[in-house]
Design an enzyme around this catalytic site. Structure first.
Site, PDB file in Angstrom:
ATOM      1  CB  CYS A  69     -12.567 -10.566  31.204  1.00  0.00           C
ATOM      2  SG  CYS A  69     -14.221  -9.826  32.025  1.00  0.00           S
ATOM      3  CD  GLU A 102     -19.575  -6.933  27.761  1.00  0.00           C
ATOM      4  OE1 GLU A 102     -18.575  -6.604  28.107  1.00  0.00           O
ATOM      5  OE2 GLU A 102     -20.502  -6.002  27.412  1.00  0.00           O
TER       6      GLU A 102
HETATM    7  P1  NAD Z   1     -11.793 -20.323  23.388  1.00  0.00           P
HETATM    8  O1  NAD Z   1     -11.225 -18.814  22.622  1.00  0.00           O
HETATM    9  O2  NAD Z   1     -11.683 -21.469  22.464  1.00  0.00           O
HETATM   10  O3  NAD Z   1     -13.223 -19.909  23.869  1.00  0.00           O
HETATM   11  C1  NAD Z   1     -13.676 -19.033  24.616  1.00  0.00           C
HETATM   12  C2  NAD Z   1     -15.105 -18.985  24.908  1.00  0.00           C
HETATM   13  O4  NAD Z   1     -15.978 -19.379  23.957  1.00  0.00           O
HETATM   14  C3  NAD Z   1     -15.486 -20.289  25.870  1.00  0.00           C
HETATM   15  O5  NAD Z   1     -16.593 -20.394  26.727  1.00  0.00           O
HETATM   16  C4  NAD Z   1     -15.968 -21.425  24.717  1.00  0.00           C
HETATM   17  O6  NAD Z   1     -17.011 -22.303  25.048  1.00  0.00           O
HETATM   18  C5  NAD Z   1     -16.693 -20.200  23.765  1.00  0.00           C
HETATM   19  N1  NAD Z   1     -16.668 -20.734  22.428  1.00  0.00           N
HETATM   20  C6  NAD Z   1     -15.498 -21.074  21.557  1.00  0.00           C
HETATM   21  N2  NAD Z   1     -15.949 -21.241  20.030  1.00  0.00           N
HETATM   22  C7  NAD Z   1     -17.079 -20.803  20.105  1.00  0.00           C
HETATM   23  C8  NAD Z   1     -18.080 -20.842  18.839  1.00  0.00           C
HETATM   24  N3  NAD Z   1     -17.615 -21.151  17.807  1.00  0.00           N
HETATM   25  N4  NAD Z   1     -19.350 -20.318  19.281  1.00  0.00           N
HETATM   26  C9  NAD Z   1     -19.648 -20.013  20.512  1.00  0.00           C
HETATM   27  N5  NAD Z   1     -18.854 -19.967  21.691  1.00  0.00           N
HETATM   28  C10 NAD Z   1     -17.507 -20.543  21.626  1.00  0.00           C
HETATM   29  O7  NAD Z   1     -11.001 -20.240  24.551  1.00  0.00           O
HETATM   30  P2  NAD Z   1     -10.825 -20.778  25.835  1.00  0.00           P
HETATM   31  O8  NAD Z   1      -9.746 -21.721  26.279  1.00  0.00           O
HETATM   32  O9  NAD Z   1     -12.199 -21.341  26.478  1.00  0.00           O
HETATM   33  O10 NAD Z   1     -10.826 -19.407  26.743  1.00  0.00           O
HETATM   34  C11 NAD Z   1      -9.674 -18.780  26.584  1.00  0.00           C
HETATM   35  C12 NAD Z   1      -9.502 -17.314  26.306  1.00  0.00           C
HETATM   36  O11 NAD Z   1     -10.873 -16.817  26.262  1.00  0.00           O
HETATM   37  C13 NAD Z   1      -8.942 -16.730  27.699  1.00  0.00           C
HETATM   38  O12 NAD Z   1      -7.496 -16.624  27.396  1.00  0.00           O
HETATM   39  C14 NAD Z   1      -9.664 -15.423  27.723  1.00  0.00           C
HETATM   40  O13 NAD Z   1      -9.005 -14.596  26.670  1.00  0.00           O
HETATM   41  C15 NAD Z   1     -11.051 -15.807  26.925  1.00  0.00           C
HETATM   42  N6  NAD Z   1     -12.184 -15.600  28.048  1.00  0.00           N
HETATM   43  C16 NAD Z   1     -12.625 -14.558  28.293  1.00  0.00           C
HETATM   44  C17 NAD Z   1     -13.789 -14.555  29.093  1.00  0.00           C
HETATM   45  C18 NAD Z   1     -14.267 -13.208  29.436  1.00  0.00           C
HETATM   46  O14 NAD Z   1     -15.053 -13.153  30.572  1.00  0.00           O
HETATM   47  N7  NAD Z   1     -14.587 -12.117  28.807  1.00  0.00           N
HETATM   48  C19 NAD Z   1     -14.377 -15.590  29.611  1.00  0.00           C
HETATM   49  C20 NAD Z   1     -13.628 -16.908  29.291  1.00  0.00           C
HETATM   50  C21 NAD Z   1     -12.606 -17.009  28.372  1.00  0.00           C
END
Ligand code: NAD
Length: 475
Positions: free
Chosen positions: A283, A249
């Site tokens: 999202c 998702e």
């Molecule tokens: P990010 O891309 O670093 O992380 C996104 C999420 O993934 C976070 O919850 C993080 O803890 C988790 N994550 C990161 N690396 C991981 C890994 N190797 N294995 C498992 N989980 C991992 O970015 P961020 O700064 O935390 O969030 C920014 C972007 O993430 C937002 O701009 C948005 O696009 C997206 N986001 C989407 C949703 C959603 O509901 N679809 C939720 C949160 C963030």
């Protein structure tokens, strides 16, 4: 008050074996509310072995009883809504009223997963040899590794717990280390309700090494993730290399097409609420506002008035309508996107800057005259910024709406039935909101198209991602 957020393994809370921990910050103040324990590689081996034992015990519980247990967990959570909502606001920043709704919605998902567990039914197909039959049986897929984010820390995890536990799987969940409290509260409700302790683990730590470790573990059969597209690709590639199925998702960049026949003020009121809920960190949130030229001025004036009138503050204050961004990364990202748009000629009609210098607040922002090449029109903003873009031609606006790699949510505002049908049919998105806001209720499946995801969550299909089929041909 400072708390310790420990790993929850086999029904007990404990620190990681190396003692490593990180502070958890209240985004309204930037101050620490406690420390979260990090799991080491050694811990992960033990956690995976426990889950492998957990699934043997939990899948032996009848679906009827699993249903009763999940319903009980939902009731426990609902009875504790006030305390859990407060911890959610403290760790994530959202206004308390929105936190209460999230706790209630999470309970709804657990209950729904339990109800669907009671409807698990295998199918009997007549065989080709007279008297023979084929049974198509649903089996729990195995140990599930779930990775969940910080924007709706409890609700987004509840979908995965509901599906996995309803289907009879064990689940190892790694929530964001920035928002540990609410997922822990939900897991404790599940344990109190009677879920096999070994079937649930909630762990924190360095995301990369943890996901690498869990995905590679032979005991882990399924990977489910909610978060950004780049991380989703990384996890799906690692799972694909092991032929492990994934549910993804991922992000969106929702176009909104507001047609000239609607009441512009009414549409602006609905859309401003949808835009600024959870400070735009949703999202499904509308994020590219295409407004037909004939009503653009009136729509924009009302939208700007709504943005300016919003009361921004600490989510614990009952008067607050929009809280801070959830972390310093979001503040940096939103600042960068708005500055980029300004440099390229956009006008700021509301907000456009950080609020105060304590915590991670950013003002509800409205942009106009945003050129096509501005980063905000290509990158998911995930924050309280609304670019308003004029359109006159339906074909052109659809091309722009469908022109990105995202395919999660989209919106259409029109009272013209033919136009509504034409636009909803043409939008290449997994979700379309017509004349209203979007939220995910458990009773309907939802998932992204294109790069926004693989699979769906919720609905009568909620258990499907956590089942595998066994075909038994009996002569
Ligand atoms: P990010 O891309 O670093 O992380 C996104 C999420 O993934 C976070 O919850 C993080 O803890 C988790 N994550 C990161 N690396 C991981 C890994 N190797 N294995 C498992 N989980 C991992 O970015 P961020 O700064 O935390 O969030 C920014 C972007 O993430 C937002 O701009 C948005 O696009 C997206 N986001 C989407 C949703 C959603 O509901 N679809 C939720 C949160 C963030």
């Amino acid at each position: 008050m400072s708390s310790e957020f420990y790993l929850l393994v086999n029904g007990s809370s404990r620190p990681g074996s190396t003692g490593e921990s990180e502070p958890v910050l209240n985004p309204a103040t930037g101050e620490s509310i406690g420390r979260v324990a990090y799991a080491s590689a050694e811990d992960l081996d033990e956690i995976v072995a426990t889950a492998a034992r957990g699934i043997r015990e939990w899948r032996a519980v009848t679906p009827w009883e699993r249903g009763r247990t999940l319903k009980r967990a939902a009731d426990i959570l609902r009875a504790d809504v006030e305390a859990v909502a407060r911890s959610l606001t403290l760790e994530q920043g959202k206004p308390l009223g929105q936190a209460r709704i999230e706790v209630e919605r999470s309970a709804d998902f657990l209950e729904w997963g339990g109800e669907q567990a009671r409807r698990i039914a295998d199918r009997v197909v007549p065989g080709r040899v007279p008297g023979s039959r084929i049974e198509v049986q649903n089996h729990p897929i195995g140990v599930v590794a779930a990775f969940t984010p910080w924007n709706f820390p409890m609700a987004l995890a509840s979908k995965k717990f509901a599906g996995a536990l309803g289907a009879g799987c064990a689940i190892i969940c790694k929530p964001s280390q920035e928002t540990p409290a609410s997922v822990l509260a939900m897991a404790r409700a599940l344990l109190e309700a009677g879920v096999t302790p070994a079937a649930i683990a909630v762990i924190f730590g360095h995301a990369g090494p943890i996901s690498d470790h869990l995905i590679a573990a032979p005991e882990v059969a399924k990977v489910t993730f909610t978060g950004s597209i780049p991380i989703g690709k990384r996890l799906a590639a690692a799972a694909g290399a092991m032929i492990k199925p994934v549910t993804m998702e991922l992000g969106g960049h929702a176009p909104v097409i507001v047609c000239g026949d609607v009441d512009p003020e009414q549409a602006a009121d609905v859309l401003a609420r949808a835009k600024f809920t959870n400070a735009g960190q949703i999202c499904l949130c509308p994020s590219r506002f295409f407004v037909e030229e004939s009503i653009r001025e009136r729509f924009t004036a009302r939208f700007v008035a709504q943005a300016r009138a919003l009361r921004v503050g600490d989510g614990m204050d009952p008067a607050t309508q929009m809280g801070p961004l959830a972390n310093a990364r979001r503040l940096e990202a939103i600042t960068r996107l708005v500055e980029d748009a300004k440099e390229r000629g956009a006008s700021v009609l509301a907000g456009g800057e950080r609020v105060g210098n304590r915590g991670f607040f950013y003002a509800p922002t409205v942009l106009a005259d945003v050129p096509d090449e501005a980063a905000i029109l290509h990158e998911e903003p995930f924050g309280p910024v609304a670019p308003i873009l004029p359109f006159t031609d339906e074909t052109e606006v659809l091309e722009k709406a469908n022109g990105l790699e995202f395919g999660l949510a989209s919106y259409v505002f029109t009272n013209d039935a033919r136009r509504q049908r034409r636009l909803t049919d043409a939008l290449e998105y997994g979700v379309v909101g017509v004349n209203g806001p979007l939220t995910h209720y458990p009773e309907a499946a939802l998932g992204g198209w294109k790069e926004s995801g693989i699979d769906t969550e919720g609905g009568i299909e909620i258990l499907d991602p956590y089942h595998r089929i066994k075909h038994v041909n009996i002569y």
